[in-house]
Design an enzyme around this catalytic site. Sequence first.
Site, PDB file in Angstrom:
ATOM      1  N   SER A 141      35.640 -64.845  -0.995  1.00  0.00           N
ATOM      2  CA  SER A 141      36.276 -64.759  -0.481  1.00  0.00           C
ATOM      3  C   SER A 141      37.150 -66.776  -0.840  1.00  0.00           C
ATOM      4  O   SER A 141      35.641 -67.001  -1.829  1.00  0.00           O
ATOM      5  CB  SER A 141      36.138 -65.040   0.646  1.00  0.00           C
ATOM      6  OG  SER A 141      37.440 -65.884   1.378  1.00  0.00           O
ATOM      7  N   TYR A 154      29.981 -67.010   7.319  1.00  0.00           N
ATOM      8  CA  TYR A 154      30.461 -67.064   6.245  1.00  0.00           C
ATOM      9  C   TYR A 154      31.150 -67.355   4.925  1.00  0.00           C
ATOM     10  O   TYR A 154      30.822 -66.978   4.238  1.00  0.00           O
ATOM     11  CB  TYR A 154      32.009 -66.436   7.465  1.00  0.00           C
ATOM     12  CG  TYR A 154      33.114 -65.776   6.299  1.00  0.00           C
ATOM     13  CD1 TYR A 154      32.733 -63.878   6.630  1.00  0.00           C
ATOM     14  CD2 TYR A 154      33.638 -66.168   5.687  1.00  0.00           C
ATOM     15  CE1 TYR A 154      33.563 -63.318   5.592  1.00  0.00           C
ATOM     16  CE2 TYR A 154      34.679 -65.182   5.303  1.00  0.00           C
ATOM     17  CZ  TYR A 154      34.737 -64.040   5.078  1.00  0.00           C
ATOM     18  OH  TYR A 154      34.996 -62.515   4.070  1.00  0.00           O
TER      19      TYR A 154
HETATM   20  N1  LIG Z   1      40.611 -59.822   4.991  1.00  0.00           N
HETATM   21  C1  LIG Z   1      40.131 -60.494   4.372  1.00  0.00           C
HETATM   22  O1  LIG Z   1      41.084 -61.937   4.965  1.00  0.00           O
HETATM   23  C2  LIG Z   1      39.690 -60.646   3.617  1.00  0.00           C
HETATM   24  C3  LIG Z   1      39.529 -62.544   2.830  1.00  0.00           C
HETATM   25  C4  LIG Z   1      38.794 -62.584   1.871  1.00  0.00           C
HETATM   26  C5  LIG Z   1      37.291 -61.664   1.779  1.00  0.00           C
HETATM   27  N2  LIG Z   1      37.878 -60.502   2.530  1.00  0.00           N
HETATM   28  C6  LIG Z   1      36.385 -59.563   1.856  1.00  0.00           C
HETATM   29  O2  LIG Z   1      36.956 -58.259   1.951  1.00  0.00           O
HETATM   30  C7  LIG Z   1      35.845 -57.556   1.890  1.00  0.00           C
HETATM   31  C8  LIG Z   1      36.340 -56.318   2.585  1.00  0.00           C
HETATM   32  O3  LIG Z   1      37.076 -57.074   4.080  1.00  0.00           O
HETATM   33  P1  LIG Z   1      38.690 -56.793   4.770  1.00  0.00           P
HETATM   34  O4  LIG Z   1      39.068 -57.807   5.161  1.00  0.00           O
HETATM   35  O5  LIG Z   1      38.553 -54.688   3.775  1.00  0.00           O
HETATM   36  O6  LIG Z   1      37.373 -56.261   6.217  1.00  0.00           O
HETATM   37  P2  LIG Z   1      37.334 -54.754   6.945  1.00  0.00           P
HETATM   38  O7  LIG Z   1      38.710 -54.312   7.030  1.00  0.00           O
HETATM   39  O8  LIG Z   1      37.098 -55.249   8.719  1.00  0.00           O
HETATM   40  O9  LIG Z   1      36.502 -53.402   7.382  1.00  0.00           O
HETATM   41  C9  LIG Z   1      34.990 -53.697   6.840  1.00  0.00           C
HETATM   42  C10 LIG Z   1      34.838 -52.650   6.174  1.00  0.00           C
HETATM   43  O10 LIG Z   1      32.645 -52.611   5.705  1.00  0.00           O
HETATM   44  C11 LIG Z   1      32.504 -51.714   6.527  1.00  0.00           C
HETATM   45  N3  LIG Z   1      30.992 -52.444   6.873  1.00  0.00           N
HETATM   46  C12 LIG Z   1      31.409 -53.180   7.928  1.00  0.00           C
HETATM   47  N4  LIG Z   1      29.877 -53.860   8.798  1.00  0.00           N
HETATM   48  C13 LIG Z   1      29.346 -52.583   8.166  1.00  0.00           C
HETATM   49  C14 LIG Z   1      27.870 -51.973   8.453  1.00  0.00           C
HETATM   50  N5  LIG Z   1      27.025 -52.657   8.599  1.00  0.00           N
HETATM   51  N6  LIG Z   1      27.665 -51.315   7.054  1.00  0.00           N
HETATM   52  C15 LIG Z   1      28.105 -50.655   6.629  1.00  0.00           C
HETATM   53  N7  LIG Z   1      29.644 -50.898   6.371  1.00  0.00           N
HETATM   54  C16 LIG Z   1      30.028 -51.679   6.833  1.00  0.00           C
HETATM   55  C17 LIG Z   1      33.473 -51.273   7.667  1.00  0.00           C
HETATM   56  O11 LIG Z   1      33.274 -49.298   7.993  1.00  0.00           O
HETATM   57  P3  LIG Z   1      32.559 -49.218   9.642  1.00  0.00           P
HETATM   58  O12 LIG Z   1      32.755 -50.132  10.545  1.00  0.00           O
HETATM   59  O13 LIG Z   1      32.789 -48.203   9.562  1.00  0.00           O
HETATM   60  O14 LIG Z   1      31.218 -49.317   8.919  1.00  0.00           O
HETATM   61  C18 LIG Z   1      34.522 -51.222   6.820  1.00  0.00           C
HETATM   62  O15 LIG Z   1      35.282 -50.551   6.302  1.00  0.00           O
HETATM   63  C19 LIG Z   1      34.163 -58.198   3.241  1.00  0.00           C
HETATM   64  O16 LIG Z   1      33.619 -58.433   1.738  1.00  0.00           O
HETATM   65  C20 LIG Z   1      35.426 -59.009   3.242  1.00  0.00           C
HETATM   66  O17 LIG Z   1      34.533 -60.458   3.933  1.00  0.00           O
HETATM   67  C21 LIG Z   1      38.051 -60.541   3.478  1.00  0.00           C
END
Ligand SMILES: NC(=O)c1ccc[n+]([C@@H]2O[C@H](COP(=O)([O-])OP(=O)(O)OC[C@H]3O[C@@H](n4cnc5c(N)ncnc54)[C@H](OP(=O)(O)O)[C@@H]3O)[C@@H](O)[C@H]2O)c1
Length: 268
Positions: A141, A154
């Site tokens: 991130s 985080y």
């Molecule tokens: N969105 C942002 O602003 C942003 C910015 C920078 C970096 N990121 C990074 O990008 C990545 C994806 O984020 P996102 O925004 O797509 O998040 P998201 O929409 O909340 O999706 C998270 C994914 O991870 C899965 N997950 C959560 N807990 C889990 C567990 N215990 N075991 C297995 N799977 C799990 C969730 O599915 P289930 O609930 O079905 O398990 C979902 O598929 C993360 O690493 C996040 O830190 C995001």
Amino acid sequence: MSNSKGTALITGASTGIGAVYANRLAKRGYDVILVARDAKRLAEQAARIKAETGRSAEVMAADLTAKTDLAKVTKRLRDDQTISLLLNNAGVGSNAPFAGADLDELDKLIDLNVTAVTHLASSAAANFSAKKSGTIINLASVLALAPEIASAAYCASKAYVLSLSLTMNTELTGTGVRVQAVLPGATRTEIWERAGIDVSKYPPEMIMDVEPMVDAALAGLDLGELVTIPSLPDIADWESLNADRLALRPNLSRNEPAARYKTARVAA
Ligand SMILES: NC(=O)c1ccc[n+]([C@@H]2O[C@H](COP(=O)([O-])OP(=O)(O)OC[C@H]3O[C@@H](n4cnc5c(N)ncnc54)[C@H](OP(=O)(O)O)[C@@H]3O)[C@@H](O)[C@H]2O)c1
């Protein structure tokens, strides 16, 4: 549609960034293994991918914070010779103040954002380096570079992912294995709501939609970047920060303290 490029194992593939990557990677010719907890959502996602791309899409329901589930996925990554790409993406956010935080919640964040990422990356690296090809994409991130503006654990977990990726790249150079760290800025996904944050309070010009973010990250992969920051207008800004960091290296470990720390000894 291109020929198969092998199989991509994608964690956090049920929604958000992982779901879009899964679709894009299948369109690029990868069969996909979709990992997350929600088996129903994964099955819907797999059906969509099969229908849209004709690629095979397997569902692997797993809670990556549970030791036995994590071990099942790491074993698959170590042993399955068809796997050619790991998208190490599943992660959770946090909005809690660090002082007095619920320690079980902190553990869960570290289990997913740090421990699972590490186990999966290490297992994929072993498999890929033995066969001298493969790609590991780790989702960090921009908060790895801006820890002052969000939750401590985080941000620290994302700094860990960046550091892990840089060292992995050094270790794997010359083995035929590619490493990429992706540093998204704020991206419109469920992560905000899950962490109890109202993303609509942020200026809209700070928030990227998930499709352009993933497409930019894949363009960064195509460009051969080790670190991709989809929002950053001029990559030279990252390169100069990194060059300044590298310039510290000759002076980071010496056999005597810096002169400014010697004055105290005179007084004693
Ligand atoms: N969105 C942002 O602003 C942003 C910015 C920078 C970096 N990121 C990074 O990008 C990545 C994806 O984020 P996102 O925004 O797509 O998040 P998201 O929409 O909340 O999706 C998270 C994914 O991870 C899965 N997950 C959560 N807990 C889990 C567990 N215990 N075991 C297995 N799977 C799990 C969730 O599915 P289930 O609930 O079905 O398990 C979902 O598929 C993360 O690493 C996040 O830190 C995001």
